[in-house]
Each structure stands twice: as C-alpha cells, then as structure tokens.
Design a protein around this motif. Structure first.
Motif, short mmCIF file in Angstrom:
data_model
loop_
_atom_site.label_atom_id
_atom_site.label_comp_id
_atom_site.label_asym_id
_atom_site.label_seq_id
_atom_site.Cartn_x
_atom_site.Cartn_y
_atom_site.Cartn_z
N UNK A 50 0.89 -1.21 -0.06
CA UNK A 50 -0.01 0.05 -0.07
C UNK A 50 0.88 1.28 0.06
N UNK A 51 1.98 1.37 0.72
CA UNK A 51 2.68 2.71 0.92
C UNK A 51 3.06 2.97 -0.50
N UNK A 81 16.81 9.82 -11.15
CA UNK A 81 18.02 9.74 -10.25
C UNK A 81 17.45 8.90 -8.96
N UNK A 82 16.44 9.87 -8.23
CA UNK A 82 15.96 9.24 -6.99
C UNK A 82 15.46 7.78 -7.25
N UNK A 83 14.80 7.55 -8.19
CA UNK A 83 13.96 6.30 -8.19
C UNK A 83 15.06 5.08 -8.25
N UNK A 84 16.28 5.24 -8.98
CA UNK A 84 17.29 4.46 -8.93
C UNK A 84 17.88 4.18 -7.93
N UNK A 85 18.28 5.19 -6.93
CA UNK A 85 18.69 4.86 -5.59
C UNK A 85 17.73 4.16 -4.64
N UNK A 86 16.53 4.68 -4.81
CA UNK A 86 15.47 4.00 -3.73
C UNK A 86 15.32 2.41 -4.20
N UNK A 87 15.56 2.16 -5.48
CA UNK A 87 15.35 0.67 -6.00
C UNK A 87 16.46 -0.16 -5.25
N UNK A 104 8.38 3.57 0.04
CA UNK A 104 7.88 5.11 0.33
C UNK A 104 8.86 6.01 -0.41
N UNK A 105 10.17 5.86 -0.57
CA UNK A 105 10.95 6.67 -1.03
C UNK A 105 11.12 6.36 -2.82
N UNK A 106 10.65 5.21 -2.94
CA UNK A 106 10.49 4.84 -4.61
C UNK A 106 8.91 5.79 -4.94
#
Length: 504
Positions: A50-51, A81-87, A104-106
């Motif tokens: 859900x998050x 860039x953010x999506x890659x790091x969160x992945x 959540x960061x993703x």
C-alpha cells in the motif's frame, strides 16, 4: 529545444511510465518469498503493497505543480536518479520496516516522473488527433506495466532472490537519463508559477489518514483511532479545497470540475484503477497459493487477458466516436462488474479457466473505460497547467489503485480470519494465506497439509466476498455515469435553447 521526433520522444516518455506502473504490482508474486525471508506481520505485508500507491497519490498533485514551475524534463531526470537509488535500497532491505521505507522513497521519486511524462506529451503533440494517439499509447503502457509487473516478477523469482525485482529499474532509468536531453523539450516551465507548500502538505495530510482509516476499517473494524484518522483526512481535504478557491494561482483549477464530464471522468478513473489493482491482488495470490502454480507459471497465465485488452483499447476509441465517451465508460464498467461476478460465484470451483474468464472481463472492461478518459481530461486543461492536471488524473489513478488493494485486500483478509478454523490457527496461519504457507514449512506433513487446505478454503471465501464488493462498486459507478450524463444532456439542451432564444 524541440524533440527531433515526437514519436521518439513518446517512446522515451513511456519508459519511466512502464517502470513506475510495474512497481505497483511487481511484488504480487514475491509475497511468499518476502514472508519467508523478512517475516512481516499481516499489517506490514499490506503496507509493503500500500505505501507505494498511497505516497504516490499524496504527492502527484504537488509534483505536477512543481513540474510546471521548474520544467517537466528537469523534474523527470531528477526523479529518475531518485528512483534508481530507492530501487537499490529496496532490493537489499534486510527488514520489512526498511522495505516499507524504501517503497515510500520509490513513491516519492515516482511522483516526480508520472505527471512530467503526461505533461510533456501535452506540450509535444499539439495536433489533437496525434495527441489522442499518444495519450492512448501512454495509457496502454501504464496499464501494461501493471500487467507486466507480475510477469517480470515471476521470471526473476525463478532464478534470483526477491530483491531482484527492484534492480531492473536501474538500467531503464539510466537509459532515460541519456536520451531525455536529446529528445525532450526543456522550455516547458512556467516561470511565474509557484508551488504552494501549505497546499502540498494539506494534500498529503488529507490522503494518508483517509486511506489508513479505510484500510483499517475494512481489516479490523471500528475504533476511535481510525475514526479520528478519517475525520482528520476529510477535514484537511476540505481545507485544501477551500484554500484552492482563495488562491490566485491554485494547485488545482477547481473550475475544471464545473464540467460534469470532467468530474465524472476523474471519478470513473478512480473506480477503474480500484477494480484493476484490487482484482490483481486477488487473482495473483489465487493462482500461486491456491492453485499451486510456480511464480513463473502463475505470471504467464495472469498476462493471458492482455491479449484481448490490446484489442479493447483501440476499439473503445472507435466506439467513443460513434456512440460517445459515456456509453463506452458504462459498457466497460458493466463488463468489469460481470468479470467480478464470475470470480465471486465460481472461484471456489478451483479451476484456472474461471480465473482467466473473470480477469479477462475485468481487464477488458476497465481498459475500455479508462482509455477514453485521459485524452479528455488532458485535452481540456490549459497547457500551462498540464503538469498539475496530469497530477490530478494520476492521483485519481493511484488513489483508486491503492484503495482497491487496501479495501479488497482487507475484505479478503477479514473474511479469511473469520473463516479459518480456530483449532488450526498456529503461528501466522490464521492471519493470511501467505502466513499459512510460511507456518506450514515448520510443521509435519499431515498438520501442514491440514493448515494449507484450510487456508485455501478460507482464502477462496474471502476472495468471493471481495469480488462481490467489486461488483457493487462498478455497477454503482455505471449508474452514476448514466445519471451524470443525462443531467449534462438536459443542461446542454437548456443552454442551447436559451442561446437560440437570445439570438432570436
């Protein structure tokens, strides 16, 4: 700077949409593996799903408005860039709590990507016909990503650990960072647009407690805490709307909702994603944990309905020209309701065919209805508000999908717990089907068999009740579309008659 080819630009814009939409469903077949490795509680298991959708829904409006201010391409690249790091963080999460945080960061990063892509389409395709085709393709990728997520998940889980389903995001985002400066325009920012921080906080504060309350009501029933959360969510939502009316430069142009067709399109979009995602969480678990298919086999069967879906979207566009957008929406909603009815009445037969028929009807009907919505919503929005309007449309999608997973998943779990025999409720067996499977690994063969058989029966009962809920939601929405359409037609005729009277 103009893109060398608008269609090449569209291909570049579809890449992040595919990945972001895949991440909504990519964990469906990984649940047993996560349950075994991280041992999440039933509540944590739901929040792992859900998050992502909740945070997306809470931030899309803000990020759409921010994209209008700083430039859609710039925010798109920041999000990549953010999506890659969160992945990477999600792939190697050692605990359920850290996995929830990573998801959540993703979602924060995904919220920067989604409205930017649709807004760029609005700026790149100026011809109405070309824009309609481009948005249809964009919408197909969005729906396709949700369908492809379990397939990719199944393929990876056959050979790697569950964290690998996140690492596939990284190379795709890397390619986007390379091609975006070459193909996408950079001059789409509205320099005098500001982002209202208080409005952004109000949106987030309205959505998160509301969804939390809905999820917990369905799973656990009434409590003062959940009632307070619901009141807080609705109150902050009301304050947000009131603030938009007072601002000279609002985050959402509420005047768009004066068009009844716009309003009903947004609501139908919510319901479409409610049905699509809610059905996915039921059927994927049914294939894997009730019928006993491997992740890969279950994933391959789950994509079978996509064959008809690929035909349904273009046919819906043709039908909307001939019979009108409302008729397509109504037919699609009723077809989806019929699919839920098949699952509700016949899922206990324990056959693959029933699951496929029900899922195909749901997917075909929902995609037919949703495919005619996006072009209308974006087409009526001013170009300088393309990001914010895209954020509104996608907020409705993510909110609908998140609520579908939360409500139908929670209804399923609630009925499961009520139907599971108390004398077999050892360990986590009485909380969920995944919990029963994890518990059974530590029991002797006879007891494990009894626990799993009881869990499958309880799951099917819960799935049937959840499917009936889906029927009710879709039929009610179809009736609402009928009512709103008739109301709009009467108003249009009265307005036309008044204009003719004034001219005479």
């Amino acid at each position: 700077m103009s893109p060398r080819s608008p269609w090449a630009a569209l291909a570049a814009l579809c890449m992040p949409m595919l990945i972001v939409s895949m991440d909504v469903s990519v964990l469906f077949f990984a649940v047993p593996f996560i349950a075994s490795d991280l041992n999440p509680s039933a509540t944590q298991q739901l929040w792992i799903f859900d998050i992502y959708g909740f945070v997306l829904a809470g931030l899309l409006l803000t990020m759409g408005s921010l994209a209008d201010r700083v430039g859609h391409r710039r925010l798109l690249m920041i999000g990549a860039v953010g999506f890659s790091g969160a992945s990477i963080l999600a792939a190697f999460a050692p605990t359920a709590s850290l996995l929830i945080l990573a998801r959540a960061v993703l979602a924060v990063s995904g919220a920067t990507l989604m409205p930017s892509t649709l807004a760029l389409i609005r700026h790149i395709f100026l011809d109405d016909a070309d824009r309609a085709k481009a948005i249809a393709a964009w919408n197909a990728v969005l729906a396709g990503g949700v369908a492809v997520g379990p397939i990719v998940s199944g393929l990876l889980l056959e050979h790697f650990w569950w964290g690998s389903v996140f690492l596939i995001n990284v190379p795709v985002m890397a390619v986007l960072l390379v091609v975006a400066p070459l193909l996408l325009p950079a001059d789409t920012a509205v320099v005098d647009r500001r982002v209202d921080i208080l409005s952004a906080l109000l949106v987030l504060g309205a959505i998160l407690p509301t969804i939390y309350a809905i999820k917990e009501f369905a799973a656990e029933g009434w409590s003062v805490e959940r009632g307070v959360a619901l009141v807080v969510g609705f109150t902050l939502g009301t304050v947000f709307v009131a603030r938009q009316k007072r601002l000279s430069d609002p985050m959402i142009d509420l005047g768009l909702f004066d068009d009844r067709r716009f309003s009903v399109s947004i609501w139908t979009n919510v319901v479409c994603m409610f049905a699509l995602l809610g059905n996915s969480i039921i059927v994927t678990q049914y294939l894997q944990s009730v019928l006993g298919y491997s992740p890969l086999k279950a994933a391959l069967w789950s994509i079978a309905p996509s064959a008809l879906v690929a035909v349904a979207a273009p046919l819906a566009a043709v039908a909307s020209v001939r019979w009108g957008r409302p008729m397509v929406m109504i037919a699609g909603l009723l077809t989806g309701a019929a699919g839920f009815g098949v699952l509700a009445g016949l899922l206990g037969v324990h056959t693959l065919l029933v699951a496929l028929i029900g899922s195909t009807l749901i997917a075909t009907g929902i995609v037919s209805a949703s495919s005619v919505i996006a072009d209308h919503v974006i087409g009526v929005a001013p170009a300088e508000r393309a990001g914010a309007t895209s954020g509104l449309l996608e907020t409705s999608s993510e909110l609908g999908g998140a609520v579908g997973i939360a409500v139908l998943g929670s209804v399923l779990n609630l009925v499961y717990r009520m139907a599971f025999p108390a004398d077999l409720a050892v360990g986590q067996a009485g909380t969920s089907l995944a919990g029963a499977a994890a518990t059974a690994r530590h029991l002797d063969n006879v007891q494990a068999s009894n626990v799993l058989d009881a869990a499958r029966r309880a799951f099917v009962e819960g799935a049937s009740v959840a499917a009936w809920v889906g029927v009710g939601v879709l039929v009610s929405t179809a009736l609402l579309v009928v009512w709103m359409t008739r109301t709009s037609d009467v108003a249009d005729r009265q307005e036309s008659a008044e204009l003719r009277r004034l001219r005479s």
